[in-house]
Design a protein around this motif. Structure first.
Motif, PDB file in Angstrom:
ATOM      1  N   VAL A 118      47.810  34.163  31.639  1.00 39.71           N
ATOM      2  CA  VAL A 118      47.424  35.304  32.468  1.00 39.71           C
ATOM      3  C   VAL A 118      47.902  36.612  31.840  1.00 39.71           C
ATOM      4  N   GLU A 119      49.126  36.621  31.324  1.00 38.63           N
ATOM      5  CA  GLU A 119      49.649  37.828  30.690  1.00 38.63           C
ATOM      6  C   GLU A 119      48.775  38.264  29.515  1.00 38.63           C
ATOM      7  N   LEU A 120      48.275  37.284  28.749  1.00 43.30           N
ATOM      8  CA  LEU A 120      47.480  37.599  27.566  1.00 43.30           C
ATOM      9  C   LEU A 120      46.048  38.015  27.899  1.00 43.30           C
ATOM     10  N   LEU A 121      45.511  37.511  29.010  1.00 42.14           N
ATOM     11  CA  LEU A 121      44.084  37.692  29.288  1.00 42.14           C
ATOM     12  C   LEU A 121      43.778  38.679  30.408  1.00 42.14           C
ATOM     13  N   ALA A 122      44.762  38.984  31.243  1.00 40.29           N
ATOM     14  CA  ALA A 122      44.488  39.818  32.420  1.00 40.29           C
ATOM     15  C   ALA A 122      44.019  41.230  32.066  1.00 40.29           C
ATOM     16  N   GLY A 123      44.295  41.684  30.859  1.00 41.70           N
ATOM     17  CA  GLY A 123      43.845  43.009  30.450  1.00 41.70           C
ATOM     18  C   GLY A 123      42.341  43.154  30.422  1.00 41.70           C
ATOM     19  N   HIS A 124      41.626  42.028  30.441  1.00 43.04           N
ATOM     20  CA  HIS A 124      40.161  42.079  30.444  1.00 43.04           C
ATOM     21  C   HIS A 124      39.600  42.317  31.836  1.00 43.04           C
ATOM     22  N   ILE A 125      40.467  42.309  32.853  1.00 40.93           N
ATOM     23  CA  ILE A 125      40.021  42.567  34.224  1.00 40.93           C
ATOM     24  C   ILE A 125      39.923  44.075  34.425  1.00 40.93           C
ATOM     25  N   ASP A 126      38.731  44.560  34.721  1.00 40.93           N
ATOM     26  CA  ASP A 126      38.498  46.005  34.811  1.00 40.93           C
ATOM     27  C   ASP A 126      39.171  46.636  36.023  1.00 40.93           C
ATOM     28  N   ALA A 127      39.157  45.957  37.162  1.00 44.10           N
ATOM     29  CA  ALA A 127      39.673  46.540  38.404  1.00 44.10           C
ATOM     30  C   ALA A 127      41.197  46.496  38.424  1.00 44.10           C
ATOM     31  N   PRO A 128      41.873  47.663  38.432  1.00 41.61           N
ATOM     32  CA  PRO A 128      43.342  47.679  38.439  1.00 41.61           C
ATOM     33  C   PRO A 128      43.948  46.945  39.636  1.00 41.61           C
ATOM     34  N   THR A 129      43.301  47.043  40.797  1.00 44.50           N
ATOM     35  CA  THR A 129      43.836  46.380  41.987  1.00 44.50           C
ATOM     36  C   THR A 129      43.835  44.871  41.805  1.00 44.50           C
ATOM     37  N   ARG A 130      42.741  44.347  41.324  1.00 47.29           N
ATOM     38  CA  ARG A 130      42.674  42.906  41.088  1.00 47.29           C
ATOM     39  C   ARG A 130      43.680  42.468  40.031  1.00 47.29           C
ATOM     40  N   ARG A 131      43.810  43.253  38.989  1.00 51.33           N
ATOM     41  CA  ARG A 131      44.747  42.918  37.921  1.00 51.33           C
ATOM     42  C   ARG A 131      46.178  42.880  38.459  1.00 51.33           C
ATOM     43  N   SER A 132      46.517  43.843  39.300  1.00 52.15           N
ATOM     44  CA  SER A 132      47.849  43.889  39.901  1.00 52.15           C
ATOM     45  C   SER A 132      48.072  42.698  40.822  1.00 52.15           C
ATOM     46  N   GLN A 133      47.067  42.344  41.619  1.00 58.29           N
ATOM     47  CA  GLN A 133      47.173  41.191  42.513  1.00 58.29           C
ATOM     48  C   GLN A 133      47.443  39.915  41.725  1.00 58.29           C
ATOM     49  N   LEU A 134      46.756  39.796  40.610  1.00 56.37           N
ATOM     50  CA  LEU A 134      46.916  38.604  39.776  1.00 56.37           C
ATOM     51  C   LEU A 134      48.345  38.502  39.250  1.00 56.37           C
ATOM     52  N   HIS A 135      48.860  39.586  38.671  1.00 56.46           N
ATOM     53  CA  HIS A 135      50.206  39.561  38.109  1.00 56.46           C
ATOM     54  C   HIS A 135      51.259  39.282  39.189  1.00 56.46           C
ATOM     55  N   THR A 136      51.127  39.938  40.344  1.00 56.23           N
ATOM     56  CA  THR A 136      52.111  39.757  41.418  1.00 56.23           C
ATOM     57  C   THR A 136      52.142  38.312  41.896  1.00 56.23           C
ATOM     58  N   ALA A 137      50.958  37.739  42.119  1.00 54.66           N
ATOM     59  CA  ALA A 137      50.889  36.370  42.621  1.00 54.66           C
ATOM     60  C   ALA A 137      51.397  35.368  41.594  1.00 54.66           C
ATOM     61  N   VAL A 138      51.036  35.569  40.339  1.00 53.64           N
ATOM     62  CA  VAL A 138      51.442  34.618  39.300  1.00 53.64           C
ATOM     63  C   VAL A 138      52.946  34.686  39.055  1.00 53.64           C
ATOM     64  N   ASP A 139      53.506  35.874  39.046  1.00 58.15           N
ATOM     65  CA  ASP A 139      54.957  35.995  38.834  1.00 58.15           C
ATOM     66  C   ASP A 139      55.732  35.280  39.944  1.00 58.15           C
ATOM     67  N   ALA A 140      55.285  35.453  41.191  1.00 52.01           N
ATOM     68  CA  ALA A 140      55.960  34.792  42.316  1.00 52.01           C
ATOM     69  C   ALA A 140      55.785  33.277  42.235  1.00 52.01           C
ATOM     70  N   ALA A 141      54.571  32.832  41.905  1.00 59.32           N
ATOM     71  CA  ALA A 141      54.319  31.391  41.807  1.00 59.32           C
ATOM     72  C   ALA A 141      55.092  30.773  40.657  1.00 59.32           C
ATOM     73  N   TRP A 142      55.142  31.493  39.536  1.00 63.00           N
ATOM     74  CA  TRP A 142      55.848  30.957  38.367  1.00 63.00           C
ATOM     75  C   TRP A 142      57.351  30.820  38.644  1.00 63.00           C
ATOM     76  N   ALA A 143      57.916  31.728  39.399  1.00 63.92           N
ATOM     77  CA  ALA A 143      59.342  31.640  39.745  1.00 63.92           C
ATOM     78  C   ALA A 143      59.622  30.360  40.527  1.00 63.92           C
ATOM     79  N   ARG A 144      58.720  29.990  41.428  1.00 66.67           N
ATOM     80  CA  ARG A 144      58.894  28.765  42.205  1.00 66.67           C
ATOM     81  C   ARG A 144      58.750  27.527  41.313  1.00 66.67           C
TER      82      ARG A 144
END
Length: 303
Positions: A118-144
């Motif tokens: 996700v870190e490597l590919l999320a830059g291809h997502i044009d919408a900043p809001t969606r990109r932020s949602q992705l990073h926030t959710a993945v970081d929280a899930a990865w911690a678990r």
């Protein structure tokens, strides 16, 4: 049969491993149709390595499985969802002792590498809001996931047993998933990732919600009993799978342009991610534990 040409990044060792694994699944799962590589009357695999101007390609003829993929079906009934989980469990059990040098690979689809993908590919997502949602959710899930990762069992797996790679027939008019294709993501990973990938693919179907996947989880659990660590990692891995799908589709659209297969599937991948994150992970983990008859987590597990 179906004539298949491998991606140039995939060599003979990986294809050989996929062939051996598909043969093993067919042998150990009676009643499940598997797209194995066909053989000649003399028993030789219909497989060859071709020299081309762009390098070598592995080509083979695999068995055609008549029927329809579940991705073509709208709403998935409870029995069909349960059968998906059962197939994932049967495949996981069939491959539990499978070893091959062709499994030594790093894939963006392997959920062990989900956060990095996700870190490597999320830059291809044009919408900043969606990109932020992705990073926030993945970081929280990865911690678990990281909290229990040292306790997660590992083995070979199909790791792409989704609605696109399960073939169904309609005996007596009843939709029956009974065929498995495409072992292209075969690798050694966390055992629980097998079912996480499968249930994520259910979430884009009409009428699906997080609780809709419970019959699949129960069926898998009956064949491959999940332990505490796996129960804790399961839903975070579903979230990560949804994020990897969305980021990967965005990258593919950037490479291929719009009006392609990737662009058609992009909103489907975002639906999976949205459904996976529509319920707090702690809540969904509790629901899963209750459905599987597992006790509440001990103090060493995340709440």
């Amino acid at each position: 049969g179906v004539l298949k040409f491998s991606n140039r990044a995939i060599g003979l060792p990986e294809i050989t491993a996929q062939d051996r694994a598909s043969d093993l699944i067919a042998e150990r799962c009676p009643g499940v149709r598997v797209a194995t590589t066909l053989t000649t009357d003399a028993g030789r695999k219909l497989l060859d390595v071709l020299d081309t101007t762009s390098g070598q390609l592995v080509t083979r003829v695999v068995r055609h499985l008549p029927g329809e993929t579940l991705s073509e079906v709208g709403h998935l009934s409870r029995p069909v969802v349960r059968r998906l989980g059962e197939l994932a469990g049967l495949v996981s059990r069939a491959l539990e002792d499978f070893e091959d040098r062709g499994l030594d690979r790093v894939l963006q689809w392997d959920l062990q590498h989900g956060q990095r993908a996700v870190e490597l590919l999320a830059g291809h997502i044009d919408a900043p809001t969606r990109r932020s949602q992705l990073h926030t959710a993945v970081d929280a899930a990865w911690a678990r996931v990281e909290a229990v990762s040292s306790d997660l069992r590992r083995q070979a797996g199909h790791m792409d047993l989704t609605d696109e790679n399960v073939i169904a027939t309609r005996p007596d008019g009843i939709l029956t998933p009974d065929g498995i294709i495409d072992l292209g993501d075969l690798t050694v990973s966390w055992r629980v990732a097998e079912i996480a990938v499968t249930v994520a693919s259910i979430l884009h179907h009409p009428g699906a919600e997080p609780r809709s996947v419970l019959p699949a989880l129960v069926a898998f659990h009956e064949l491959r009993r999940l332990d505490d660590a796996e129960a804790e990692a399961l839903w975070p891995l579903v979230v990560i799978r949804g994020a990897v799908l969305a980021a990967s589709s965005a990258q593919q659209v950037a490479l291929d342009g719009e009006h392609t297969h990737a662009s058609v599937g992009l909103e489907r991948e975002w639906t999976i991610f949205a459904q996976a994150t529509s319920v707090p992970t702690a809540v969904m983990t509790g629901v899963i534990r209750h459905a599987l008859g597992l006790p509440t987590p001990g103090p060493h597990l995340p709440h």
